[in-house]
Structure formats: C-alpha cells, structure tokens
Design a protein around this motif. Structure first.
Motif, mmCIF file in Angstrom:
data_model
loop_
_atom_site.group_PDB
_atom_site.id
_atom_site.type_symbol
_atom_site.label_atom_id
_atom_site.label_comp_id
_atom_site.label_asym_id
_atom_site.label_seq_id
_atom_site.Cartn_x
_atom_site.Cartn_y
_atom_site.Cartn_z
ATOM 1 N N GLU A 193 -41.715 -96.647 73.682
ATOM 2 C CA GLU A 193 -41.123 -95.192 73.992
ATOM 3 C C GLU A 193 -41.475 -93.969 73.211
ATOM 4 O O GLU A 193 -41.931 -93.035 73.213
ATOM 5 C CB GLU A 193 -39.818 -95.143 74.625
ATOM 6 N N THR A 209 -44.205 -100.225 80.704
ATOM 7 C CA THR A 209 -45.054 -99.635 79.899
ATOM 8 C C THR A 209 -46.506 -100.025 80.579
ATOM 9 O O THR A 209 -46.931 -100.612 81.304
ATOM 10 C CB THR A 209 -45.004 -100.127 78.364
ATOM 11 N N ALA A 211 -44.346 -91.273 73.836
ATOM 12 C CA ALA A 211 -43.788 -90.222 74.670
ATOM 13 C C ALA A 211 -44.224 -88.954 74.183
ATOM 14 O O ALA A 211 -44.463 -88.851 72.757
ATOM 15 C CB ALA A 211 -42.475 -90.221 74.577
ATOM 16 N N THR A 216 -34.633 -92.334 71.178
ATOM 17 C CA THR A 216 -35.394 -91.658 72.595
ATOM 18 C C THR A 216 -34.796 -90.649 72.579
ATOM 19 O O THR A 216 -33.712 -90.137 72.118
ATOM 20 C CB THR A 216 -35.076 -92.725 73.654
#
Length: 359
Positions: free
Chosen positions: A182, A215, A186, A10
């Motif tokens: 993610e 989410t 993202a 991430t």
C-alpha cells in the motif's frame, strides 16, 4: 527511549498519529509527503507542522530510516545490502527473537533497476535448497523494515522494479506485506504502479488469496517440480499447500491483462530437468495464464544437487514453448557475492558501522 518508526505507516495510521499529536486529519498527508516524497530524515524537517506538535512527535516517533550496515558488490554490478533489524530505540522485527540481520539485493540490468527485498528474518518453509530456510525463522519484518530496504539504499530513487523474493515467505507475513505494498503504490506514498512489483510465494493460500484480492501486483509461485512427492522432498510445504491445488485457485484470477503470474522453476541435473517433467509442468499449468522462469541452481553447503546444464535447460524451455507455455531462462546474477536465488542468509549480531543513520 523507544520511538516508533513513521516509515511503513499507511495513511490511516498516520491519521491516528496526527490525532495523537493534536493535529487535524489533513496533517497526515503532510507527514506522508515528508516521508515518501521529500524523504525527510527527521521529524524536525516537517516545518509545516506546529512546533509543539513536532516536539511531541519527536518524543514518541522517528522517521525510522536506517542505512545498510554493510554491502557486497558483484563483478556483474549486483549489490547485496545488509540491514540490521534493530535501530536506536526500535525494532524492525515483529514476533521473533530479534538480533538477526536481513539482506536486500540491487540488480541493475540495462534500463531496469530491480531491488529484491526481504519480508522476514529467516523463514519457516524449510525448502531444502535455500540458505534462508536453513537458518530457521527469526521474526517477521514490519512494514517499516520492508520499506526501509527500498528507501535507504543509494539507488532508491532510480529503482524501476521491486520483487519480494528475498529472505522469507511473504504470505507468512501478509499483514505487513500488504501494508508495504500500500505504501509503495498509494498516491500519498511512493506512488509506484503495481505492475512494477512482483511478490513470490511457495503457495501459502490464505495469504495468497488476500494478496490477489487486495492488490494488483504480479505474482510468482515457486514450483520446482510438477510431481507431488518430488516437490515434497524439496519443499515440505507441498504437504500443506499442494502445487496442483494452488494452480487450481489461480484459475479463478485474471492474469491475462493487468497482472502477471509466473512459475519459478529451479533446475537440477537428473532431478527435474527431463522432458517428462516439462510435459507434466505444462499439464499442471493448463488453463492458467502463466509464464515459466527457468532458474539455474546456486550451490549451497549440505545440498548435493547440481544445476542443470545450459543445453538441457534450453531443451526444456523449447519443449514448454512448443506446448504453448511461455518459458524463459533467467539470467543468474550476483552468485559471486552469495546474492543469487536461494543464497541469502543474513548474519547474526552485525555491528553498526560509522556513518550509519538511525531513526
């Protein structure tokens, strides 16, 4: 030499890596762009970073992309890819014995191109009708191992949908699945809409609540019978996570607008395919905005149930529709290469073939 893969990280994790390398915080976005937009194959390609920092990164980290080690192609266009869970100096498995391979399935269908990804090597859930469950549990895939399936196939850039319906129970590996989602959604990552992602579960509620709260991806619940004892005979997890309770929790979430809830229902002849089951399934789903996917069973060794016939499935579908539940019959794909629902098993000790890129 052990080096940690950068894919699957991430932005927060990349910021920590940048700090370790003596870089300023904004360098994390530069690294992310190289990983997820430019699809760089090595740290040496990240030329916007100072040479000394690149050299330090190459010593401790690698991009981590690892091509499939084998593939099988179906007559219907489906492709099953086999991935090793160990690369040169790193492991895509966390908390397992390692040495097991995993499979992902690419399914082209007119304007759609779907990839079915795995989240574990094997599975703990023990569903009697599933080849993955038959092999037991061999470890959780890291986010790197999940994202690698998406990024390392030849069709990666043309994918339109991703479904977490491969090997393993995603809610049993929720931390790494959330990290992978993610990265997928993202703006600094692959920038997918969550509407293009579906995560399937047997109904493991602790992870499922987190997925729903953190989410906006679509969710699919494996039901397969509306009756407690019948479902328990097929899916031992019914004891811990009764489907009635799971659907009760689903009533607290909005599935009418940005996300969708589906009930997955494999149909076996003379087991769960009569109108009594259809009526009970409609009652189970009452008050939940949920569509039903009716699925043909794909035979596996040691399980003597057979799939319901087309006429019976159509009658079951029509009954649900009459009762106000949207139901469709899912087209079966990839059965000839053991890539269809419930048939994924991987294999042990796959040998790297010539030309496979590691790290």
């Amino acid at each position: 030499m052990v080096r940690k893969p950068l894919i699957g990280m991430t932005l927060g994790e990349l910021e920590s890596v940048a700090a370790e390398a003596g870089l300023r915080r904004f360098a994390a976005k530069q690294i992310a762009r190289r990983l997820y937009v430019n699809r760089s194959q090595s740290v040496s390609e990240m030329t916007e970073l100072p040479k000394a920092s690149r050299e330090w990164l190459e010593e401790h980290y690698c991009v981590g992309l690892q091509a499939p080690i084998a593939e099988a192609r179906s007559t219907d266009g489906t492709v099953k890819y086999l991935f090793a869970t160990r690369g040169e100096g790193f492991d895509f498995l966390d908390g397992g014995a390692g040495g097991r391979d995993v499979e992902a399935v690419y399914i082209p269908d007119r304007e759609r191109a779907t990839l079915c990804v795995s989240s574990q090597a094997g599975c703990r859930m023990g569903c009697r009708f599933c080849m993955t469950g038959r092999q037991g549990f061999h470890g959780n895939l890291t986010a790197a191992g999940i994202i690698n399936q998406v990024m390392a196939i030849p069709e990666s850039r043309t994918l339109t949908n991703i479904v977490f319906m491969g090997m393993g129970e995603p809610m049993d590996n929720i931390e790494e699945v959330l990290k992978a989602v993610e990265v997928l959604t993202a703006p600094w990552g692959l920038a997918w809409s969550p509407k293009r992602i579906t995560v399937s579960s047997i109904g493991k509620l602790d992870g499922l609540r987190r997925l729903l709260d953190e989410t906006k991806v679509h969710v699919a619940i494996s039901v397969h019978s509306p009756f407690k004892q019948e479902r328990e005979d097929l899916m031992p997890v019914e004891k811990a996570f009764p489907v009635a309770g799971v659907m009760g929790v689903m009533k607290n979430y909005d599935f009418a607008h940005q996300r969708r809830l589906s009930a997955e229902y494999i149909m076996w002849r003379g087991v769960n395919d009569d109108l009594r089951h259809a009526d009970a399934l409609a009652r189970l789903l009452k008050g939940v905005d949920c569509r039903v996917n009716l699925i043909r069973f794909h035979a596996i060794p040691g399980f003597d149930h057979v799939t319901a016939d087309t006429e019976t499935m159509e009658r079951f579908r029509d009954r649900l529709n009459e009762l106000g539940v949207t139901a469709t019959i899912r087209t079966s794909r990839g059965e000839d290469i053991e890539a269809a629902c419930g048939m994924l098993s991987g294999k042990e000790g796959a040998v790297e073939k010539e030309g496979v890129a590691n790290c």
